[in-house]
Design an enzyme around this catalytic site. Structure first.
Site, PDB file in Angstrom:
ATOM      1  N   GLY A   8       0.817  -1.219   0.000  1.00 51.15           N
ATOM      2  CA  GLY A   8       0.000   0.000   0.000  1.00 51.15           C
ATOM      3  C   GLY A   8       0.844   1.260   0.000  1.00 51.15           C
ATOM      4  N   GLY A   9       2.085   1.129  -0.470  1.00 51.90           N
ATOM      5  CA  GLY A   9       3.023   2.259  -0.412  1.00 51.90           C
ATOM      6  C   GLY A   9       2.738   3.384  -1.399  1.00 51.90           C
ATOM      7  N   ILE A  61      -2.109  -7.769  -2.757  1.00 52.33           N
ATOM      8  CA  ILE A  61      -1.736  -8.522  -1.542  1.00 52.33           C
ATOM      9  C   ILE A  61      -2.593  -9.771  -1.365  1.00 52.33           C
ATOM     10  CG2 ILE A  61      -0.747  -6.561  -0.286  1.00 52.33           C
ATOM     11  CD1 ILE A  61      -3.360  -6.664   1.501  1.00 52.33           C
ATOM     12  N   THR A  85      -9.906   1.658   2.209  1.00 52.23           N
ATOM     13  CA  THR A  85      -9.876   2.472   3.428  1.00 52.23           C
ATOM     14  C   THR A  85     -11.043   3.435   3.631  1.00 52.23           C
ATOM     15  OG1 THR A  85      -8.592   4.205   2.315  1.00 52.23           O
ATOM     16  CG2 THR A  85      -7.336   2.472   3.449  1.00 52.23           C
ATOM     17  N   THR A 125      -6.503   0.353  13.016  1.00 48.42           N
ATOM     18  CA  THR A 125      -7.140   1.674  13.132  1.00 48.42           C
ATOM     19  C   THR A 125      -7.941   1.794  14.426  1.00 48.42           C
ATOM     20  OG1 THR A 125      -8.951   3.017  12.204  1.00 48.42           O
ATOM     21  CG2 THR A 125      -8.931   0.706  11.593  1.00 48.42           C
ATOM     22  N   ASP A 126      -8.138   3.023  14.873  1.00 51.49           N
ATOM     23  CA  ASP A 126      -8.968   3.252  16.075  1.00 51.49           C
ATOM     24  C   ASP A 126     -10.432   2.884  15.832  1.00 51.49           C
ATOM     25  OD1 ASP A 126      -9.748   5.402  14.446  1.00 51.49           O
ATOM     26  OD2 ASP A 126      -9.355   6.954  15.958  1.00 51.49           O
ATOM     27  N   GLU A 127     -10.818   2.777  14.539  1.00 54.94           N
ATOM     28  CA  GLU A 127     -12.227   2.472  14.240  1.00 54.94           C
ATOM     29  C   GLU A 127     -12.634   1.090  14.738  1.00 54.94           C
ATOM     30  OE1 GLU A 127     -14.179   3.438  10.776  1.00 54.94           O
ATOM     31  OE2 GLU A 127     -13.088   5.294  10.446  1.00 54.94           O
ATOM     32  N   TYR A 149     -15.942  -1.495   6.686  1.00 50.07           N
ATOM     33  CA  TYR A 149     -14.502  -1.167   6.710  1.00 50.07           C
ATOM     34  C   TYR A 149     -13.911  -1.525   8.071  1.00 50.07           C
ATOM     35  CZ  TYR A 149     -10.327   1.583   7.618  1.00 50.07           C
ATOM     36  OH  TYR A 149      -9.066   1.962   8.019  1.00 50.07           O
ATOM     37  N   LYS A 153     -11.171  -4.425   9.119  1.00 51.37           N
ATOM     38  CA  LYS A 153      -9.899  -4.087   9.764  1.00 51.37           C
ATOM     39  C   LYS A 153      -9.757  -4.800  11.108  1.00 51.37           C
ATOM     40  CE  LYS A 153      -7.085  -1.547   8.677  1.00 51.37           C
ATOM     41  NZ  LYS A 153      -5.845  -1.746   7.847  1.00 51.37           N
ATOM     42  N   ASN A 178      -7.454   9.235  13.150  1.00 46.84           N
ATOM     43  CA  ASN A 178      -7.566   9.823  11.799  1.00 46.84           C
ATOM     44  C   ASN A 178      -6.297  10.557  11.401  1.00 46.84           C
ATOM     45  OD1 ASN A 178     -10.427   9.345  12.529  1.00 46.84           O
ATOM     46  ND2 ASN A 178     -10.796  10.418  10.593  1.00 46.84           N
ATOM     47  N   ARG A 213     -13.490  13.352  15.898  1.00 46.70           N
ATOM     48  CA  ARG A 213     -12.358  12.511  15.508  1.00 46.70           C
ATOM     49  C   ARG A 213     -11.105  13.085  16.156  1.00 46.70           C
ATOM     50  NH1 ARG A 213     -16.121   9.966  14.372  1.00 46.70           N
ATOM     51  NH2 ARG A 213     -16.631   8.827  12.470  1.00 46.70           N
TER      52      ARG A 213
HETATM   53  P1  NAD Z   1      -5.161   4.872   1.026  1.00 48.61           P
HETATM   54  O1  NAD Z   1      -6.532   4.480   0.603  1.00 48.61           O
HETATM   55  O2  NAD Z   1      -4.676   6.242   0.764  1.00 48.61           O
HETATM   56  O3  NAD Z   1      -4.104   3.876   0.356  1.00 48.61           O
HETATM   57  C1  NAD Z   1      -4.278   2.496   0.288  1.00 48.61           C
HETATM   58  C2  NAD Z   1      -3.238   1.924  -0.683  1.00 48.61           C
HETATM   59  O4  NAD Z   1      -3.382   0.497  -0.713  1.00 48.61           O
HETATM   60  C3  NAD Z   1      -3.399   2.416  -2.121  1.00 48.61           C
HETATM   61  O5  NAD Z   1      -2.153   2.764  -2.665  1.00 48.61           O
HETATM   62  C4  NAD Z   1      -3.987   1.215  -2.852  1.00 48.61           C
HETATM   63  O6  NAD Z   1      -3.632   1.157  -4.219  1.00 48.61           O
HETATM   64  C5  NAD Z   1      -3.371   0.071  -2.062  1.00 48.61           C
HETATM   65  N1  NAD Z   1      -4.156  -1.179  -2.155  1.00 48.61           N
HETATM   66  C6  NAD Z   1      -5.495  -1.326  -1.984  1.00 48.61           C
HETATM   67  N2  NAD Z   1      -5.846  -2.608  -2.172  1.00 48.61           N
HETATM   68  C7  NAD Z   1      -4.689  -3.287  -2.426  1.00 48.61           C
HETATM   69  C8  NAD Z   1      -4.397  -4.659  -2.686  1.00 48.61           C
HETATM   70  N3  NAD Z   1      -5.361  -5.587  -2.723  1.00 48.61           N
HETATM   71  N4  NAD Z   1      -3.105  -5.008  -2.886  1.00 48.61           N
HETATM   72  C9  NAD Z   1      -2.114  -4.080  -2.877  1.00 48.61           C
HETATM   73  N5  NAD Z   1      -2.350  -2.772  -2.656  1.00 48.61           N
HETATM   74  C10 NAD Z   1      -3.620  -2.384  -2.427  1.00 48.61           C
HETATM   75  O7  NAD Z   1      -5.072   4.504   2.561  1.00 48.61           O
HETATM   76  P2  NAD Z   1      -4.372   5.237   3.800  1.00 48.61           P
HETATM   77  O8  NAD Z   1      -5.279   6.265   4.338  1.00 48.61           O
HETATM   78  O9  NAD Z   1      -2.992   5.594   3.419  1.00 48.61           O
HETATM   79  O10 NAD Z   1      -4.356   4.043   4.850  1.00 48.61           O
HETATM   80  C11 NAD Z   1      -3.236   3.146   4.925  1.00 48.61           C
HETATM   81  C12 NAD Z   1      -3.472   2.151   6.038  1.00 48.61           C
HETATM   82  O11 NAD Z   1      -3.615   2.826   7.284  1.00 48.61           O
HETATM   83  C13 NAD Z   1      -4.740   1.309   5.877  1.00 48.61           C
HETATM   84  O12 NAD Z   1      -4.462  -0.007   6.307  1.00 48.61           O
HETATM   85  C14 NAD Z   1      -5.744   1.980   6.804  1.00 48.61           C
HETATM   86  O13 NAD Z   1      -6.707   1.066   7.267  1.00 48.61           O
HETATM   87  C15 NAD Z   1      -4.831   2.448   7.925  1.00 48.61           C
HETATM   88  N6  NAD Z   1      -5.304   3.620   8.689  1.00 48.61           N
HETATM   89  C16 NAD Z   1      -5.652   4.764   8.031  1.00 48.61           C
HETATM   90  C17 NAD Z   1      -6.039   5.887   8.763  1.00 48.61           C
HETATM   91  C18 NAD Z   1      -6.420   7.183   8.095  1.00 48.61           C
HETATM   92  O14 NAD Z   1      -6.861   8.096   8.765  1.00 48.61           O
HETATM   93  N7  NAD Z   1      -6.246   7.331   6.788  1.00 48.61           N
HETATM   94  C19 NAD Z   1      -6.079   5.819  10.157  1.00 48.61           C
HETATM   95  C20 NAD Z   1      -5.713   4.636  10.802  1.00 48.61           C
HETATM   96  C21 NAD Z   1      -5.321   3.549  10.043  1.00 48.61           C
HETATM   97  O1  TDX Z   2     -18.131  14.155   3.130  1.00 56.12           O
HETATM   98  C1  TDX Z   2     -17.907  13.891   4.328  1.00 56.12           C
HETATM   99  N1  TDX Z   2     -18.591  14.581   5.284  1.00 56.12           N
HETATM  100  C2  TDX Z   2     -18.421  14.358   6.611  1.00 56.12           C
HETATM  101  O2  TDX Z   2     -19.058  15.002   7.445  1.00 56.12           O
HETATM  102  C3  TDX Z   2     -16.961  12.894   4.733  1.00 56.12           C
HETATM  103  C4  TDX Z   2     -16.195  12.107   3.703  1.00 56.12           C
HETATM  104  C5  TDX Z   2     -16.796  12.681   6.077  1.00 56.12           C
HETATM  105  N2  TDX Z   2     -17.505  13.375   6.997  1.00 56.12           N
HETATM  106  C6  TDX Z   2     -17.304  13.088   8.435  1.00 56.12           C
HETATM  107  C7  TDX Z   2     -17.432  11.625   8.793  1.00 56.12           C
HETATM  108  C8  TDX Z   2     -16.476  11.478   9.945  1.00 56.12           C
HETATM  109  O3  TDX Z   2     -17.112  11.820  11.161  1.00 56.12           O
HETATM  110  O4  TDX Z   2     -15.951  13.438   8.743  1.00 56.12           O
HETATM  111  C9  TDX Z   2     -15.368  12.497   9.656  1.00 56.12           C
HETATM  112  C10 TDX Z   2     -14.146  11.866   9.002  1.00 56.12           C
HETATM  113  O5  TDX Z   2     -14.596  11.090   7.913  1.00 56.12           O
HETATM  114  P1  TDX Z   2     -13.570  10.299   6.965  1.00 56.12           P
HETATM  115  O6  TDX Z   2     -12.549  11.237   6.448  1.00 56.12           O
HETATM  116  O7  TDX Z   2     -14.366   9.503   5.983  1.00 56.12           O
HETATM  117  O8  TDX Z   2     -12.805   9.358   8.012  1.00 56.12           O
HETATM  118  P2  TDX Z   2     -13.352   8.263   9.061  1.00 56.12           P
HETATM  119  O9  TDX Z   2     -14.645   7.713   8.645  1.00 56.12           O
HETATM  120  O10 TDX Z   2     -13.256   8.882  10.432  1.00 56.12           O
HETATM  121  O11 TDX Z   2     -12.220   7.137   8.870  1.00 56.12           O
HETATM  122  C11 TDX Z   2     -10.839   7.528   8.773  1.00 56.12           C
HETATM  123  O12 TDX Z   2     -10.177   7.337   9.978  1.00 56.12           O
HETATM  124  C12 TDX Z   2      -9.897   6.022  10.360  1.00 56.12           C
HETATM  125  C13 TDX Z   2     -10.144   6.799   7.633  1.00 56.12           C
HETATM  126  O13 TDX Z   2     -10.851   6.962   6.430  1.00 56.12           O
HETATM  127  C14 TDX Z   2      -9.947   5.361   7.954  1.00 56.12           C
HETATM  128  O14 TDX Z   2      -9.212   4.703   6.908  1.00 56.12           O
HETATM  129  C15 TDX Z   2      -9.222   5.253   9.257  1.00 56.12           C
HETATM  130  O15 TDX Z   2      -9.091   3.906   9.629  1.00 56.12           O
END
Ligand code: NAD
Ligand code: TDX
Length: 333
Positions: A8-9, A61, A85, A125-127, A149, A153, A178, A213
């Protein structure tokens, strides 16, 4: 040389971690394995091309052959960032989440077990705790995920743990709050609202806007992962929070104000089904290892807004085609 696989890099956090890994660990040889789904973006890794300690493999993966191809030269540490995600997408179509987040993690764990890696880092994730009305979630609390989701996770999180308990695989599990920062795909709330505001489009706020969040700057997350790996205990879970609890409404207003846009761009829209009210983490376990978040929310938000304002060439091409179809269906606007 330590041979490191980062799945996922090409995504948001994974690409920050790939940069961090190459900079902070001169002895690491880094392979990125990424399927390049809609969320994966080669531009996030472009500047690493030509680096002799870096290589990119396009693959899934959840495919044993693809994983084997990525680790054919051997592997010492696996970081599993790859996942579907976005919560809203998981509500519309959960299948890909089960396939990648659950089966993909299983495929990697099996490869790790066969090879006997030094460490397997599962990015959870905290979710997985579900909503918490008061107080903060502890690593020992029950998991109560509420959407496909977070449920997928949670399955991956516990599956990784089972490989520690059953096969003694050195598994480390992080549960971060987040993340925000540059290079985040503009479906997540902060980059969506910032880019919409830059385009003078409405900011679709779910429900009453009072959901909370805890915001973690992405580089703080990268540093915490290293602390967990270097000083943590295999088999343990580590909460990683930014200590920045904010209501969505407050963030929406800050974004509009900082960009000098009118509050009339704020649009209340229908709530997300099963929308978790609040997430909050107790981070004392990683605190005892010496980690603290370094970036204050207001500074991180300012930098993030400045990055999106300066990097339209990164996000404008994303907000076309499939993205617009998703957007219209999701928001009915
Ligand atoms: P992202 O959606 O930006 O990136 C995900 C990446 O994974 C992408 O590059 C995608 O192409 C790749 N991918 C998806 N399916 C795949 C597969 N089957 N094989 C190989 N690659 C694949 O996600 P992110 O926000 O960078 O999150 C990264 C990790 O951190 C995830 O595991 C997510 O659950 C976790 N996480 C995210 C947050 C957040 O706030 N974004 C918070 C806590 C944990
Ligand atoms: O259009 C929107 N309007 C809105 O009010 C979107 C996209 C979100 N929201 C709210 C929902 C949530 O309370 O904002 C908050 C954040 O939403 P997201 O950005 O979708 O994140 P969240 O659902 O909290 O999940 C994120 O944090 C935990 C990441 O997407 C996950 O990958 C991570 O595990």
């Amino acid at each position: 040389m330590t041979r490191v696989l980062i799945t996922g890099g090409a995504g948001f956090i994974g690409s920050h971690y790939a940069h961090h890994a190459l900079q902070a660990h001169p002895g690491w040889q880094v392979t990125v394995l990424d399927k390049l789904t809609y969320a994966g973006n080669p531009a996030n890794l472009q500047d690493l091309e030509g680096n002799p300690r870096y290589r990119f493999v396009r693959g899934d993966i959840a495919s044993r052959q693809d994983v084997e191809r990525a680790i054919a030269g051997g592997v010492d540490i696996i970081f599993n960032f790859a996942a579907e995600t976005h919560v809203d997408r998981s509500i519309g179509d959960p299948e890909g989440f089960i396939r990648t987040d659950v089966y993909g993690t299983y495929t990697l764990l099996e490869a790790a077990r066969a090879r006997g890696v030094e460490a397997f880092v599962q990015i959870s994730t905290d979710e997985v705790y579900g909503s918490i009305a008061r107080g903060r979630s502890l690593e020992t609390d029950a998991l109560m995920p509420t959407n496909p989701y977070s449920a997928s996770k949670a399955a991956a999180d516990r599956l990784a743990y089972s490989y520690f308990a059953t096969y003694n695989l050195p598994v480390f599990i992080s549960r971060a709050s987040n993340n925000y920062g540059p290079n985040q795909y503009p479906e997540k709330v902060i980059p969506l609202f910032v880019t919409n505001a830059l385009e003078d489009k409405p900011l679709p706020l779910y429900g009453d806007g009072q959901n909370v969040r805890d915001w973690l700057y992405v580089t703080d997350h990268c540093e915490a992962i290293d602390v967990m790996l270097e000083r943590g205990t295999p088999g343990e879970v580590y909460n990683i929070g930014g200590g920045n609890e904010r209501r969505n409404l407050e963030i929406t207003e800050q974004i509009l104000d900082r960009l000098g846009k009118p509050r009339t761009l704020l649009r209340y829209v229908q709530d997300r089904p099963g929308h978790d009210r609040r997430y909050a983490l107790d981070c004392s376990r990683i605190g005892t290892l010496g980690w603290r978040p370094r970036v204050p929310f207001e500074k991180g938000l300012e930098e993030t807004i400045a990055w999106y304002a300066a990097n339209r060439a990164w996000w404008e091409p994303i907000k076309t085609g499939e993205y617009l179809e998703y957007y219209r269906k999701q928001y009915r606007i």
